[in-house]
Design an enzyme around this catalytic site. Structure first.
Site, mmCIF file in Angstrom:
data_model
loop_
_atom_site.group_PDB
_atom_site.id
_atom_site.type_symbol
_atom_site.label_atom_id
_atom_site.label_comp_id
_atom_site.label_asym_id
_atom_site.label_seq_id
_atom_site.Cartn_x
_atom_site.Cartn_y
_atom_site.Cartn_z
ATOM 1 N N ILE A 65 1.794 1.105 2.719
ATOM 2 C CA ILE A 65 0.860 0.898 3.824
ATOM 3 C C ILE A 65 -0.449 1.605 3.496
ATOM 4 O O ILE A 65 -0.489 2.842 3.386
ATOM 5 C CB ILE A 65 1.428 1.444 5.143
ATOM 6 N N SER A 85 -6.099 5.478 -0.140
ATOM 7 C CA SER A 85 -5.084 6.381 0.398
ATOM 8 C C SER A 85 -4.038 5.529 1.088
ATOM 9 O O SER A 85 -4.356 4.471 1.647
ATOM 10 C CB SER A 85 -5.686 7.395 1.378
ATOM 11 N N SER A 86 -2.787 5.989 1.060
ATOM 12 C CA SER A 86 -1.725 5.151 1.609
ATOM 13 C C SER A 86 -0.482 5.965 1.902
ATOM 14 O O SER A 86 -0.358 7.125 1.496
ATOM 15 C CB SER A 86 -1.371 4.028 0.630
ATOM 16 N N ALA A 87 0.442 5.314 2.609
ATOM 17 C CA ALA A 87 1.822 5.789 2.729
ATOM 18 C C ALA A 87 2.653 4.929 1.787
ATOM 19 O O ALA A 87 2.708 3.706 1.925
ATOM 20 C CB ALA A 87 2.314 5.653 4.167
ATOM 21 N N ALA A 114 -2.321 12.597 1.433
ATOM 22 C CA ALA A 114 -2.383 11.318 2.157
ATOM 23 C C ALA A 114 -2.043 11.540 3.627
ATOM 24 O O ALA A 114 -2.658 12.371 4.277
ATOM 25 C CB ALA A 114 -1.493 10.285 1.497
#
Length: 378
Positions: A65, A85-87, A114
């Site tokens: 995500i 940036s992400s999960a 993050a």
């Protein structure tokens, strides 16, 4: 999600407790861009406008995500140009945590905060006050810090350049990076205890793909060595980002100006899919080279190779049912290097990342096949 991860071998019993106690959804913003597998792209999902869909992605979908585009310069609901940036996919998160082998009482350093979810999972496992996480983006760090404080989690969030580690809290028992690397910073080796573990996605300039390196620091504390555990792809450490090659700087006229040959190597053999082992291996054997795979049109696909240190280039034109045509120019014969690397890969049994390892010293880094004695510098 928990049952699926456990069935796939990604969620061990000790980490299952952290998974249950630290939900990913608590760390995600109102607007997210999960990767839609069916569409093959990131799509905007607003918690305010579509709460059920938002929670389905946040809590139940094993997909990455995106939470920031273009280093924070992007605005609006539609995806930006470059995800920054992400999960990460939960399956990737927990496989890497299994590689890390974090134990209660361990001091741990994370590079790339993050959303803060990974650091929170680590803190649940290691215990209060044992986890430091470093984030290079000030806004991302501030958001993560506010989240962990609001949730009352014992995580120290530091805004800084993670390539330097965080010597103020060293030494660490475990260090993990959640960003892709092209070189393991030696500062991490220096800040990790002898016998400590460093887990990081590592790759070459050849492409965006990485493999997870699991390194153990030697008894003298001056080197680290270990194997790769499997393929992944991460956003790159900002200090090690490589600029995309500008085609016109290499090919100033026509591709026909290059020296022309042909090859019987097929598109499927040379390119494969995104995580094809030959892509990883070609990067190991053809240093300082970038591969760019163009879109396929009318049964044809050009694959470009660009030298990182000079203006050498090569183009392989694959066409269905025909032998591929090759053009190359410059001081390096990049296609010749790539073809030799492909033959080497075949001769050695088409090894995947798991047969390779990485050694890091103050002098640099080397990769090896099967055993550290079979090494070469990268």
């Amino acid at each position: 999600m928990g049952r699926a991860l456990a069935a796939a071998g990604a969620l061990s019993p000790d980490l299952a407790r952290a998974f249950a106690a630290v939900p990913r959804s608590a760390f995600l913003p109102e607007l997210i861009w999960p990767f839609d597998m069916a569409a093959g792209r990131s799509v905007p999902v607003s918690k305010a406008d579509a709460p059920e869909r938002w929670h389905a992605y946040a809590d139940d979908a094993d997909v990455p995500i995106v939470t920031q585009w273009d280093d924070g310069e992007h605005t609006g609901p539609e995806p930006g140009e470059v995800p920054t940036s992400s999960a990460s996919m939960p399956s990737v998160v927990f496989r890497m945590l299994q590689d890390l082998d974090l134990r209660p009482g361990h001091k741990a350093l994370e590079i790339g905060t993050a959303t803060g979810w990974n650091a929170a999972l680590m803190a649940h496992r290691a215990g209060p006050g044992n986890v430091v996480t470093v984030e290079v983006d000030a806004a991302v760090a501030a958001t993560a810090r506010a989240t962990v404080e609001q949730l009352g989690l014992p995580v120290r969030v530091v805004h800084g350049d993670g390539s330097h580690g965080y010597p103020e809290a060293a030494p660490y028992d475990r260090i993990i990076a959640t960003c892709g690397l092209r070189a393991i910073p030696y500062a991490w080796v220096e800040q990790c205890r002898p016998g400590g573990v460093i887990v990081a996605p590592w790759g070459t300039h050849y492409g965006n793909g990485d493999a997870v390196a699991r390194l153990v620091v030697g008894s003298d504390g001056r080197s680290a060595c270990g194997r790769f555990t499997g393929p992944v792809e991460f956003m790159k450490l900002r200090a090690q980002r490589a600029a995309h090659p500008v085609h016109s700087a290499y090919v100033t006229g026509s591709v026909a100006d290059g020296d022309e040959t042909s090859t019987t190597v097929t598109e499927a053999e040379f390119v494969g899919d995104a995580f094809a082992p030959q892509r990883f291996v070609l990067g190991l054997r053809v240093p300082r080279c970038r591969q760019v795979v163009a879109e396929k049109r009318d049964g044809g696909r050009p694959v470009w190779l660009y030298g990182a240190d000079d203006r050498s280039w090569a183009c392989v034109w694959f066409r269905d049912g025909e032998a591929a045509r090759v053009w190359q120019s410059g001081p390096r014969r990049l296609w010749d290097e790539a073809a030799a690397a492909y033959r080497w890969w075949e001769k050695n049994g088409r090894p995947g990342p798991e047969r390779f390892g990485l050694s890091v010293t103050a002098a640099g880094q080397a990769v090896w096949l099967d055993e550290p004695v079979n090494c070469w510098n990268v």
